[in-house]
Design a protein around this motif. Sequence first.
Motif, short mmCIF file in Angstrom:
data_model
loop_
_atom_site.label_atom_id
_atom_site.label_comp_id
_atom_site.label_asym_id
_atom_site.label_seq_id
_atom_site.Cartn_x
_atom_site.Cartn_y
_atom_site.Cartn_z
N PRO A 19 -19.29 23.22 -18.14
CA PRO A 19 -19.08 23.18 -19.59
C PRO A 19 -17.62 22.98 -20.01
N ALA A 20 -16.70 23.69 -19.37
CA ALA A 20 -15.29 23.56 -19.74
C ALA A 20 -14.76 22.17 -19.42
N ALA A 21 -15.24 21.58 -18.33
CA ALA A 21 -14.76 20.26 -17.92
C ALA A 21 -15.21 19.18 -18.91
N ILE A 22 -16.50 19.16 -19.26
CA ILE A 22 -17.00 18.12 -20.17
C ILE A 22 -16.41 18.32 -21.56
N THR A 23 -16.20 19.58 -21.98
CA THR A 23 -15.64 19.84 -23.30
C THR A 23 -14.17 19.41 -23.37
N ALA A 24 -13.43 19.67 -22.30
CA ALA A 24 -12.01 19.27 -22.27
C ALA A 24 -11.86 17.76 -22.36
N VAL A 25 -12.70 17.03 -21.62
CA VAL A 25 -12.63 15.56 -21.63
C VAL A 25 -13.03 15.02 -23.00
N ARG A 26 -14.08 15.58 -23.60
CA ARG A 26 -14.51 15.09 -24.91
C ARG A 26 -13.43 15.34 -25.95
N PHE A 27 -12.75 16.49 -25.88
CA PHE A 27 -11.68 16.78 -26.82
C PHE A 27 -10.51 15.81 -26.62
N ALA B 180 -13.47 24.99 -29.50
CA ALA B 180 -13.61 24.88 -28.05
C ALA B 180 -14.60 25.92 -27.54
N THR B 181 -14.51 27.13 -28.07
CA THR B 181 -15.44 28.19 -27.69
C THR B 181 -16.87 27.79 -28.02
N TYR B 182 -17.06 27.22 -29.21
CA TYR B 182 -18.40 26.78 -29.60
C TYR B 182 -18.98 25.76 -28.62
N PHE B 183 -18.22 24.74 -28.29
CA PHE B 183 -18.74 23.67 -27.43
C PHE B 183 -18.97 24.13 -26.00
N VAL B 184 -18.09 24.95 -25.47
CA VAL B 184 -18.27 25.45 -24.11
C VAL B 184 -19.54 26.29 -24.01
N VAL C 136 -6.31 19.70 -34.73
CA VAL C 136 -7.29 20.61 -34.13
C VAL C 136 -7.73 20.11 -32.75
N LEU C 137 -7.95 18.80 -32.63
CA LEU C 137 -8.39 18.23 -31.37
C LEU C 137 -7.32 18.36 -30.28
N VAL C 138 -6.07 18.10 -30.63
CA VAL C 138 -4.98 18.23 -29.67
C VAL C 138 -4.86 19.68 -29.22
N ALA C 139 -4.91 20.60 -30.18
CA ALA C 139 -4.81 22.02 -29.85
C ALA C 139 -5.98 22.46 -28.98
N GLY C 140 -7.19 21.98 -29.32
CA GLY C 140 -8.36 22.32 -28.52
C GLY C 140 -8.26 21.79 -27.10
N THR C 141 -7.69 20.59 -26.96
CA THR C 141 -7.50 20.01 -25.62
C THR C 141 -6.54 20.85 -24.79
N VAL C 142 -5.48 21.32 -25.42
CA VAL C 142 -4.50 22.16 -24.73
C VAL C 142 -5.15 23.47 -24.28
N VAL C 143 -5.88 24.11 -25.19
CA VAL C 143 -6.54 25.38 -24.88
C VAL C 143 -7.52 25.21 -23.72
N LEU C 144 -8.33 24.17 -23.80
CA LEU C 144 -9.33 23.93 -22.75
C LEU C 144 -8.68 23.52 -21.44
N GLY C 145 -7.60 22.75 -21.53
CA GLY C 145 -6.90 22.34 -20.32
C GLY C 145 -6.35 23.52 -19.54
N PRO D 188 -9.42 25.16 -13.53
CA PRO D 188 -10.14 25.23 -12.25
C PRO D 188 -11.42 24.39 -12.23
N GLU D 189 -12.19 24.43 -13.32
CA GLU D 189 -13.43 23.63 -13.39
C GLU D 189 -13.11 22.14 -13.49
N ILE D 190 -12.08 21.80 -14.25
CA ILE D 190 -11.69 20.40 -14.40
C ILE D 190 -11.27 19.82 -13.05
N ARG D 191 -10.46 20.57 -12.31
CA ARG D 191 -9.96 20.11 -11.01
C ARG D 191 -11.07 20.03 -9.98
#
Length: 302
Positions: free
Chosen positions: A34-42, A78-82, A188-197, A202-205
Amino acid sequence: MTEAARGHFAMLLFSGLVAGSFSLGGLVANEIAPAAITAVRFALAALVMGAVVWLGGRAERRALAAPWRYLVLGALFATYFVLMFEGLKTAPPVSAAAVFTLTPLMAAGLGWVILRQVTTPRMALALAIGAAGALWVIFRADWQTFLGFDVGRGEIIYFWGCFAHAAYTPMLRRLNRGESPTVFTLGVLVAGTVVLGLWGWPEIRATGWAALPAIVWVTILYLAIFASAATFVLLQYATLRLPSAKVMAYTYLTPSWVLVWELALGNGAPRPLVLAGLGLTVAALLLLLKDEEAPRRVAGQS
Protein backbone atom coordinates in the motif's frame (compact mmCIF):
# COMPACT_ATOMS: atom_id res chain seq x y z
CA MET A 1 -24.45 28.39 -13.43
CA THR A 2 -24.07 29.47 -9.78
CA GLU A 3 -20.93 28.83 -7.71
CA ALA A 4 -22.83 26.25 -5.63
CA ALA A 5 -24.02 24.46 -8.79
CA ARG A 6 -20.43 24.28 -10.05
CA GLY A 7 -19.43 22.78 -6.71
CA HIS A 8 -22.12 20.12 -7.05
CA PHE A 9 -21.03 19.26 -10.59
CA ALA A 10 -17.41 18.96 -9.43
CA MET A 11 -18.42 16.46 -6.75
CA LEU A 12 -20.54 14.45 -9.18
CA LEU A 13 -17.47 13.98 -11.34
CA PHE A 14 -15.38 13.36 -8.22
CA SER A 15 -17.57 10.45 -7.10
CA GLY A 16 -17.35 8.72 -10.49
CA LEU A 17 -13.57 9.02 -10.66
CA VAL A 18 -13.06 7.89 -7.07
CA ALA A 19 -15.19 4.79 -7.66
CA GLY A 20 -12.70 3.51 -10.22
CA SER A 21 -9.99 3.37 -7.56
CA PHE A 22 -12.01 0.83 -5.56
CA SER A 23 -12.49 -1.63 -8.42
CA LEU A 24 -8.99 -1.22 -9.85
CA GLY A 25 -7.47 -1.11 -6.37
CA GLY A 26 -9.19 -4.36 -5.50
CA LEU A 27 -7.48 -6.02 -8.47
CA VAL A 28 -3.96 -5.00 -7.42
CA ALA A 29 -4.16 -4.67 -3.62
CA ASN A 30 -2.29 -7.94 -3.12
CA GLU A 31 0.23 -7.27 -5.89
CA ILE A 32 2.03 -4.27 -4.36
CA ALA A 33 2.51 -2.77 -0.87
CA PRO A 34 0.00 0.00 0.00
CA ALA A 35 2.69 2.55 0.87
CA ALA A 36 4.60 1.83 -2.34
CA ILE A 37 1.65 2.26 -4.73
CA THR A 38 0.44 5.34 -2.84
CA ALA A 39 3.88 6.99 -2.93
CA VAL A 40 4.19 6.45 -6.69
CA ARG A 41 0.67 7.73 -7.38
CA PHE A 42 1.37 10.86 -5.32
CA ALA A 43 4.68 11.46 -7.08
CA LEU A 44 3.16 11.03 -10.56
CA ALA A 45 0.16 13.15 -9.64
CA ALA A 46 2.50 15.88 -8.37
CA LEU A 47 4.34 15.85 -11.71
CA VAL A 48 1.05 16.12 -13.62
CA MET A 49 -0.19 18.93 -11.39
CA GLY A 50 3.19 20.68 -11.53
CA ALA A 51 3.00 20.67 -15.33
CA VAL A 52 -0.54 22.09 -15.19
CA VAL A 53 0.56 24.90 -12.87
CA TRP A 54 3.66 25.68 -14.94
CA LEU A 55 1.87 25.66 -18.31
CA GLY A 56 -0.92 27.77 -16.90
CA GLY A 57 1.47 30.29 -15.37
CA ARG A 58 -0.40 30.06 -12.08
CA ALA A 59 2.50 30.11 -9.63
CA GLU A 60 1.52 32.09 -6.54
CA ARG A 61 4.05 33.51 -4.11
CA ARG A 62 1.56 33.41 -1.26
CA ALA A 63 1.31 29.64 -1.67
CA LEU A 64 4.80 29.35 -0.16
CA ALA A 65 3.61 30.80 3.14
CA ALA A 66 3.25 28.35 6.05
CA PRO A 67 4.34 25.17 4.23
CA TRP A 68 3.38 23.13 7.30
CA ARG A 69 -0.21 23.37 6.01
CA TYR A 70 0.64 21.09 3.11
CA LEU A 71 2.34 18.57 5.41
CA VAL A 72 -0.79 18.33 7.55
CA LEU A 73 -3.10 17.85 4.57
CA GLY A 74 -0.65 15.60 2.71
CA ALA A 75 -0.31 13.35 5.76
CA LEU A 76 -4.10 13.09 6.12
CA PHE A 77 -4.66 12.11 2.50
CA ALA A 78 -1.65 9.78 2.46
CA THR A 79 -3.09 8.01 5.50
CA TYR A 80 -6.43 7.64 3.73
CA PHE A 81 -4.96 6.07 0.59
CA VAL A 82 -2.58 3.72 2.39
CA LEU A 83 -5.35 2.39 4.62
CA MET A 84 -7.66 2.11 1.62
CA PHE A 85 -5.30 -0.28 -0.17
CA GLU A 86 -4.61 -2.16 3.04
CA GLY A 87 -8.35 -2.61 3.51
CA LEU A 88 -8.93 -3.68 -0.11
CA LYS A 89 -6.70 -6.72 0.48
CA THR A 90 -9.69 -8.40 2.10
CA ALA A 91 -12.73 -6.08 1.70
CA PRO A 92 -14.81 -6.39 -1.53
CA PRO A 93 -14.82 -3.14 -3.58
CA VAL A 94 -18.57 -2.51 -3.12
CA SER A 95 -18.30 -3.10 0.63
CA ALA A 96 -15.28 -0.77 0.89
CA ALA A 97 -17.18 1.87 -1.07
CA ALA A 98 -20.02 1.53 1.44
CA VAL A 99 -17.57 2.25 4.26
CA PHE A 100 -16.56 5.35 2.29
CA THR A 101 -20.17 6.58 2.49
CA LEU A 102 -19.80 6.91 6.27
CA THR A 103 -17.41 9.80 5.57
CA PRO A 104 -20.14 12.50 5.32
CA LEU A 105 -21.36 11.68 8.83
CA MET A 106 -17.82 12.04 10.17
CA ALA A 107 -17.25 15.15 8.04
CA ALA A 108 -20.35 16.79 9.52
CA GLY A 109 -19.05 16.24 13.05
CA LEU A 110 -15.53 17.39 12.22
CA GLY A 111 -16.92 20.31 10.23
CA TRP A 112 -18.58 21.56 13.41
CA VAL A 113 -15.49 20.98 15.56
CA ILE A 114 -13.07 22.66 13.14
CA LEU A 115 -15.23 25.25 11.36
CA ARG A 116 -18.39 25.41 13.50
CA GLN A 117 -20.43 24.49 10.42
CA VAL A 118 -24.01 23.75 11.47
CA THR A 119 -25.80 20.58 10.33
CA THR A 120 -29.50 21.30 9.72
CA PRO A 121 -32.22 18.76 10.72
CA ARG A 122 -32.81 17.74 7.11
CA MET A 123 -29.09 17.25 6.56
CA ALA A 124 -28.88 15.16 9.74
CA LEU A 125 -31.75 12.99 8.52
CA ALA A 126 -30.06 12.51 5.16
CA LEU A 127 -26.78 11.55 6.85
CA ALA A 128 -28.62 9.01 9.01
CA ILE A 129 -30.35 7.46 5.98
CA GLY A 130 -27.05 7.30 4.11
CA ALA A 131 -25.29 5.72 7.08
CA ALA A 132 -28.06 3.11 7.37
CA GLY A 133 -27.68 2.26 3.69
CA ALA A 134 -23.92 2.01 4.06
CA LEU A 135 -24.20 -0.33 7.05
CA TRP A 136 -26.68 -2.50 5.14
CA VAL A 137 -24.11 -2.97 2.38
CA ILE A 138 -21.16 -3.38 4.77
CA PHE A 139 -22.96 -6.19 6.59
CA ARG A 140 -24.01 -7.65 3.21
CA ALA A 141 -27.75 -7.41 3.96
CA ASP A 142 -27.41 -10.06 6.68
CA TRP A 143 -29.24 -9.29 9.94
CA GLN A 144 -27.31 -11.95 11.87
CA THR A 145 -24.03 -10.38 10.79
CA PHE A 146 -25.38 -6.94 11.66
CA LEU A 147 -26.61 -7.95 15.13
CA GLY A 148 -23.31 -9.69 15.82
CA PHE A 149 -21.44 -6.64 14.50
CA ASP A 150 -19.30 -8.98 12.42
CA VAL A 151 -17.28 -6.48 10.40
CA GLY A 152 -14.43 -7.64 8.20
CA ARG A 153 -10.84 -6.68 9.03
CA GLY A 154 -10.50 -4.81 5.73
CA GLU A 155 -13.58 -2.70 6.43
CA ILE A 156 -12.28 -1.76 9.90
CA ILE A 157 -8.88 -0.73 8.53
CA TYR A 158 -10.47 1.34 5.78
CA PHE A 159 -12.86 3.01 8.26
CA TRP A 160 -9.91 4.75 9.91
CA GLY A 161 -8.68 5.85 6.52
CA CYS A 162 -12.09 7.39 5.88
CA PHE A 163 -11.83 9.24 9.19
CA ALA A 164 -8.62 10.85 7.90
CA HIS A 165 -10.44 11.72 4.66
CA ALA A 166 -13.31 13.30 6.61
CA ALA A 167 -10.82 15.43 8.57
CA TYR A 168 -9.14 16.53 5.33
CA THR A 169 -12.23 18.35 4.03
CA PRO A 170 -12.74 20.89 6.84
CA MET A 171 -8.99 21.16 7.43
CA LEU A 172 -8.48 22.12 3.78
CA ARG A 173 -10.98 24.91 4.15
CA ARG A 174 -9.39 25.98 7.41
CA LEU A 175 -5.86 26.09 6.02
CA ASN A 176 -6.45 27.45 2.52
CA ARG A 177 -5.52 31.13 2.27
CA GLY A 178 -6.99 31.92 -1.10
CA GLU A 179 -4.62 29.85 -3.24
CA SER A 180 -6.04 28.47 -6.48
CA PRO A 181 -7.13 24.79 -6.44
CA THR A 182 -4.31 23.68 -8.76
CA VAL A 183 -1.53 25.43 -6.83
CA PHE A 184 -2.80 24.30 -3.44
CA THR A 185 -3.29 20.75 -4.72
CA LEU A 186 0.30 20.70 -5.97
CA GLY A 187 1.50 21.67 -2.50
CA VAL A 188 -0.54 18.87 -0.90
CA LEU A 189 0.69 16.29 -3.42
CA VAL A 190 4.35 17.24 -2.98
CA ALA A 191 4.00 17.14 0.80
CA GLY A 192 2.20 13.79 0.62
CA THR A 193 4.96 12.39 -1.58
CA VAL A 194 7.59 13.47 0.94
CA VAL A 195 5.67 11.96 3.87
CA LEU A 196 5.13 8.67 2.05
CA GLY A 197 8.69 8.57 0.77
CA LEU A 198 10.07 8.82 4.29
CA TRP A 199 7.53 6.59 6.00
CA GLY A 200 7.17 3.93 3.30
CA TRP A 201 10.77 3.77 2.05
CA PRO A 202 11.32 0.12 3.16
CA GLU A 203 8.27 -1.01 1.15
CA ILE A 204 9.20 1.17 -1.82
CA ARG A 205 12.75 -0.21 -1.90
CA ALA A 206 11.58 -3.82 -1.50
CA THR A 207 9.10 -3.62 -4.41
CA GLY A 208 10.13 -5.38 -7.61
CA TRP A 209 8.95 -2.62 -9.92
CA ALA A 210 10.12 -4.24 -13.17
CA ALA A 211 8.24 -7.47 -12.38
CA LEU A 212 4.87 -5.87 -11.60
CA PRO A 213 1.92 -7.02 -13.76
CA ALA A 214 0.64 -4.60 -16.40
CA ILE A 215 -2.65 -4.10 -14.51
CA VAL A 216 -0.67 -2.60 -11.61
CA TRP A 217 0.84 0.07 -13.87
CA VAL A 218 -2.54 0.77 -15.46
CA THR A 219 -3.98 1.22 -11.98
CA ILE A 220 -1.10 3.46 -10.88
CA LEU A 221 -1.59 5.74 -13.90
CA TYR A 222 -5.34 5.91 -13.33
CA LEU A 223 -4.87 6.66 -9.65
CA ALA A 224 -2.24 9.32 -10.31
CA ILE A 225 -4.06 11.21 -13.05
CA PHE A 226 -7.75 10.68 -12.42
CA ALA A 227 -8.12 9.55 -8.80
CA SER A 228 -5.45 11.87 -7.37
CA ALA A 229 -4.61 14.98 -9.40
CA ALA A 230 -8.10 15.47 -10.86
CA THR A 231 -10.05 14.57 -7.73
CA PHE A 232 -7.82 16.72 -5.49
CA VAL A 233 -8.69 19.75 -7.62
CA LEU A 234 -12.39 18.85 -7.77
CA LEU A 235 -12.55 18.30 -4.01
CA GLN A 236 -10.91 21.64 -3.20
CA TYR A 237 -13.02 23.45 -5.79
CA ALA A 238 -16.21 22.10 -4.22
CA THR A 239 -15.01 22.49 -0.61
CA LEU A 240 -14.60 26.24 -1.09
CA ARG A 241 -18.20 26.51 -2.36
CA LEU A 242 -20.18 24.02 -0.27
CA PRO A 243 -20.40 23.00 3.42
CA SER A 244 -18.19 20.02 4.35
CA ALA A 245 -21.12 17.65 4.92
CA LYS A 246 -22.56 18.46 1.49
CA VAL A 247 -19.21 17.99 -0.21
CA MET A 248 -18.77 14.58 1.33
CA ALA A 249 -22.44 13.72 0.66
CA TYR A 250 -21.43 12.86 -2.87
CA THR A 251 -19.56 9.87 -1.49
CA TYR A 252 -23.04 8.33 -1.25
CA LEU A 253 -22.90 7.86 -5.00
CA THR A 254 -19.61 5.97 -4.83
CA PRO A 255 -21.05 2.46 -4.17
CA SER A 256 -23.39 2.89 -7.14
CA TRP A 257 -20.49 3.99 -9.35
CA VAL A 258 -18.43 1.05 -8.07
CA LEU A 259 -21.26 -1.28 -9.05
CA VAL A 260 -21.05 0.13 -12.59
CA TRP A 261 -17.26 -0.38 -12.58
CA GLU A 262 -17.63 -3.94 -11.28
CA LEU A 263 -20.15 -4.79 -14.01
CA ALA A 264 -17.88 -3.23 -16.66
CA LEU A 265 -14.94 -5.31 -15.41
CA GLY A 266 -17.04 -8.48 -15.47
CA ASN A 267 -17.07 -9.00 -11.72
CA GLY A 268 -20.85 -9.27 -11.41
CA ALA A 269 -23.31 -7.51 -9.12
CA PRO A 270 -24.14 -8.05 -5.43
CA ARG A 271 -27.36 -9.80 -4.48
CA PRO A 272 -30.62 -7.80 -4.72
CA LEU A 273 -30.96 -7.21 -0.97
CA VAL A 274 -27.60 -5.44 -0.95
CA LEU A 275 -28.81 -3.17 -3.74
CA ALA A 276 -31.47 -1.86 -1.35
CA GLY A 277 -28.68 -0.36 0.75
CA LEU A 278 -27.27 1.36 -2.33
CA GLY A 279 -30.73 2.80 -2.95
CA LEU A 280 -30.74 4.33 0.53
CA THR A 281 -27.41 6.03 -0.10
CA VAL A 282 -28.74 7.59 -3.31
CA ALA A 283 -31.88 8.73 -1.46
CA ALA A 284 -29.66 10.37 1.16
CA LEU A 285 -27.78 12.27 -1.54
CA LEU A 286 -31.00 13.56 -3.12
CA LEU A 287 -32.27 14.69 0.28
CA LEU A 288 -29.03 16.53 0.97
CA LEU A 289 -29.09 18.31 -2.36
CA LYS A 290 -32.50 19.80 -1.52
CA ASP A 291 -31.25 21.12 1.78
CA GLU A 292 -30.50 24.79 2.32
CA GLU A 293 -26.84 25.56 2.82
CA ALA A 294 -25.87 25.73 6.48
CA PRO A 295 -24.01 28.82 7.68
CA ARG A 296 -20.30 28.53 6.83
CA ARG A 297 -17.12 30.52 6.92
CA VAL A 298 -15.87 32.58 4.09
CA ALA A 299 -13.45 30.66 1.85
CA GLY A 300 -9.91 31.03 3.00
CA GLN A 301 -10.81 32.23 6.51
CA SER A 302 -8.63 30.73 9.20
